[in-house]
Design an enzyme around this catalytic site. Structure first.
Site, mmCIF file in Angstrom:
data_model
loop_
_atom_site.group_PDB
_atom_site.id
_atom_site.type_symbol
_atom_site.label_atom_id
_atom_site.label_comp_id
_atom_site.label_asym_id
_atom_site.label_seq_id
_atom_site.Cartn_x
_atom_site.Cartn_y
_atom_site.Cartn_z
ATOM 1 C CG ASP A 174 -0.270 -0.407 2.517
ATOM 2 O OD1 ASP A 174 0.978 -0.339 2.593
ATOM 3 O OD2 ASP A 174 -0.971 -0.778 3.459
ATOM 4 C CG ASP A 189 -8.809 -0.930 12.004
ATOM 5 O OD1 ASP A 189 -7.853 -1.633 11.584
ATOM 6 O OD2 ASP A 189 -9.226 0.068 11.403
ATOM 7 C CG HIS A 213 -5.919 -1.908 8.813
ATOM 8 N ND1 HIS A 213 -6.092 -0.762 9.564
ATOM 9 C CD2 HIS A 213 -4.590 -1.958 8.556
ATOM 10 C CE1 HIS A 213 -4.932 -0.157 9.736
ATOM 11 N NE2 HIS A 213 -3.999 -0.869 9.144
ATOM 12 C CD GLU A 246 -8.767 1.404 7.918
ATOM 13 O OE1 GLU A 246 -8.674 0.451 8.712
ATOM 14 O OE2 GLU A 246 -8.259 2.518 8.144
HETATM 15 C C1 GLP Z 1 -0.627 0.452 8.683
HETATM 16 C C2 GLP Z 1 -0.229 -0.267 7.370
HETATM 17 C C3 GLP Z 1 -0.305 -1.751 7.537
HETATM 18 C C4 GLP Z 1 0.329 -2.089 8.865
HETATM 19 C C5 GLP Z 1 -0.567 -1.649 9.977
HETATM 20 C C6 GLP Z 1 0.039 -1.785 11.367
HETATM 21 O O1 GLP Z 1 -1.687 1.306 8.575
HETATM 22 N N1 GLP Z 1 -0.947 0.099 6.216
HETATM 23 O O2 GLP Z 1 0.343 -2.387 6.451
HETATM 24 O O3 GLP Z 1 0.499 -3.477 8.971
HETATM 25 O O4 GLP Z 1 -1.078 -0.364 9.753
HETATM 26 O O5 GLP Z 1 0.986 -0.801 11.625
HETATM 27 P P1 GLP Z 1 2.090 -0.974 12.723
HETATM 28 O O6 GLP Z 1 2.968 -2.075 12.291
HETATM 29 O O7 GLP Z 1 2.813 0.343 12.766
HETATM 30 O O8 GLP Z 1 1.390 -1.286 13.993
#
Ligand code: GLP
Length: 258
Positions: free
Chosen positions: A67, A134, A136, A141
């Protein structure tokens, strides 16, 4: 789904690195799906160190990122392109890597081309994923179609707040993103999910033991035949069958270990 519970995030990241190293040993020209966020940082550090030491060779591999934020050029320090450059690709030198272009003038067309590029590369062999608080995956989402493909998504207020720590203020976090869809992710030959910390415990339980539901997009991975989830103890705290997962891991046949 195989669930591996490690004492802490560092141990978990070493296990994940071993799985990726095995993937590259078995198939040097692997197509890797990669993730951003704070979760894979220790893993990426380990992979860089292994590559520099000659323990793994990523030079024939191709990478596709999940992404990207819409409206941030790859030169913006908070873009995922800049993140990947800084934390992985400067030292872990793959043959080629792709990331959605958040500055594309025709996002729908760009998303279709991204899907096509994955297909042309032969599909993703191993998809690495983090987990949003959440539930995702990528930026899919809650409410995302479990059959979705790469497309534009609008972030929830919660994700904007979660990700604001990387920006000067929450107002600077883009509201829109391009993300591989849940269906795109499920097409990978294998998936590897990492989740660390007590703030992920609810999402981990919903993903692994809750109903398969668009309300927790990560739960779609229950339908994937080869999915490994590696968590630390705090993230495992709400798993009802955690003793069984430990038992499975302790009794894992040697030939199944990386
Ligand atoms: C972000 C990314 C995801 C990631 C997730 C968790 O928004 N788009 O690919 O896995 O949220 O983030 P983090 O690893 O900082 O907790």
């Amino acid at each position: 789904m195989e669930i591996i519970i490690k004492a802490d995030a560092q141990e978990a990241s070493l296990e994940a690195a071993a799985l990726i190293a095995r993937q590259l040993r078995v198939k040097p020209e692997s197509v890797l799906g990669l993730a951003t966020g704070s979760t894979p940082l220790r893993l990426y550090e380990r992979l860089c160190a292994m590559a520099e030491a000659g323990a793994i060779d990523p030079s024939q591999a191709t990478a596709f990122n999940l992404d990207e934020y819409v409206g941030l050029p790859g030169t913006h320090p908070q873009s995922y392109a800049a993140f990947m450059q800084a934390h992985l690709f400067e030292r872990f030198k793959v043959a080629r890597w792709h990331i959605p272009n958040g500055m594309s003038a025709d996002i729908a067309r760009h998303c279709a081309q991204y899907e096509e590029a994955i297909r042309e590369a032969g599909g993703i062999d191993l998809q690495l994923l983090g987990l949003g608080s959440d539930g995702h995956i990528g930026f899919n989402e809650p409410g995302s179609s479990l059959a979705s493909r790469t497309r534009l998504k609008t972030l929830t207020a919660r994700t904007v707040a979660d990700n604001a720590l990387h920006f000067a203020s929450p107002e600077e976090v883009p509201r829109h993103v391009i993300t591989m869809g849940v269906g795109t992710i499920l097409d990978a030959q294998a998936c590897l999910v990492l989740a660390f910390g007590e703030q992920k415990a609810r999402a981990v339980a919903a993903m692994a033991e809750g109903p398969v539901s668009a309300s927790c997009p990560a739960s779609a991975l229950q339908m994937h035949p080869v999915c490994t989830l590696i968590v630390d103890e705090p993230a495992a705290a709400l798993l009802e069958r955690r003793d069984y997962y430990r038992w499975v891991y302790e009794n894992k046949p040697d030939w199944q270990r990386p």
